[in-house]
Motif scaffolding. Structure first.
Motif, PDB file in Angstrom:
ATOM      1  N   PHE A   3     -15.953  46.184 -33.086  1.00 51.43           N
ATOM      2  CA  PHE A   3     -14.747  46.099 -32.274  1.00 51.43           C
ATOM      3  C   PHE A   3     -15.119  45.994 -30.803  1.00 51.43           C
ATOM      4  O   PHE A   3     -16.103  46.562 -30.355  1.00 51.43           O
ATOM      5  N   THR A   4     -14.299  45.277 -30.079  1.00 52.00           N
ATOM      6  CA  THR A   4     -14.464  45.170 -28.640  1.00 52.00           C
ATOM      7  C   THR A   4     -13.394  46.013 -27.973  1.00 52.00           C
ATOM      8  O   THR A   4     -12.217  45.917 -28.336  1.00 52.00           O
ATOM      9  N   THR A   5     -13.781  46.839 -27.041  1.00 54.15           N
ATOM     10  CA  THR A   5     -12.831  47.665 -26.307  1.00 54.15           C
ATOM     11  C   THR A   5     -12.387  46.904 -25.068  1.00 54.15           C
ATOM     12  O   THR A   5     -13.213  46.406 -24.309  1.00 54.15           O
ATOM     13  N   VAL A   6     -11.092  46.822 -24.906  1.00 52.02           N
ATOM     14  CA  VAL A   6     -10.521  46.147 -23.749  1.00 52.02           C
ATOM     15  C   VAL A   6      -9.729  47.171 -22.962  1.00 52.02           C
ATOM     16  O   VAL A   6      -8.973  47.944 -23.530  1.00 52.02           O
ATOM     17  N   GLU A   7      -9.921  47.181 -21.684  1.00 52.44           N
ATOM     18  CA  GLU A   7      -9.205  48.119 -20.827  1.00 52.44           C
ATOM     19  C   GLU A   7      -8.401  47.352 -19.795  1.00 52.44           C
ATOM     20  O   GLU A   7      -8.729  46.231 -19.444  1.00 52.44           O
ATOM     21  N   GLY A   8      -7.329  47.951 -19.363  1.00 53.45           N
ATOM     22  CA  GLY A   8      -6.520  47.338 -18.328  1.00 53.45           C
ATOM     23  C   GLY A   8      -5.093  47.826 -18.419  1.00 53.45           C
ATOM     24  O   GLY A   8      -4.802  48.830 -19.067  1.00 53.45           O
ATOM     25  N   GLU A   9      -4.233  47.097 -17.769  1.00 47.87           N
ATOM     26  CA  GLU A   9      -2.831  47.479 -17.763  1.00 47.87           C
ATOM     27  C   GLU A   9      -1.970  46.229 -17.807  1.00 47.87           C
ATOM     28  O   GLU A   9      -2.407  45.147 -17.422  1.00 47.87           O
ATOM     29  N   ILE A  10      -0.774  46.391 -18.288  1.00 47.84           N
ATOM     30  CA  ILE A  10       0.223  45.330 -18.292  1.00 47.84           C
ATOM     31  C   ILE A  10       1.427  45.883 -17.549  1.00 47.84           C
ATOM     32  O   ILE A  10       2.046  46.851 -17.985  1.00 47.84           O
ATOM     33  N   LEU A  11       1.733  45.281 -16.426  1.00 45.00           N
ATOM     34  CA  LEU A  11       2.837  45.742 -15.586  1.00 45.00           C
ATOM     35  C   LEU A  11       3.962  44.717 -15.583  1.00 45.00           C
ATOM     36  O   LEU A  11       3.728  43.518 -15.515  1.00 45.00           O
TER      37      LEU A  11
END
Length: 57
Positions: A2-10
């Motif tokens: 699995f690939t971990t993706v980080e961030g936000e959706i605003l």
């Protein structure tokens, strides 16, 4: 693997990745909607036929 993706959706300053379902329901249809790459896949078989074969008057 699995690939971990980080961030936000605003959206208008509101974080959507941590929003609860009632908050998301208020946005759906008003500010957020599904855009299909192939719009004909979202239509029923009968509707697709009508779109591809318009009647002549």
């Amino acid at each position: 693997m699995f690939t971990t993706v980080e961030g936000e959706i605003l959206l208008d300053g509101q974080e959507l990745t941590t929003a609860r379902e009632p908050e998301l329901e208020k946005l759906r249809g008003n500010k957020v909607a599904m855009i299909f790459q192939d719009p004909l896949t979202a239509l029923s078989r009968t509707t697709r036929w009508a779109v591809r074969s318009p009647s002549r008057t």
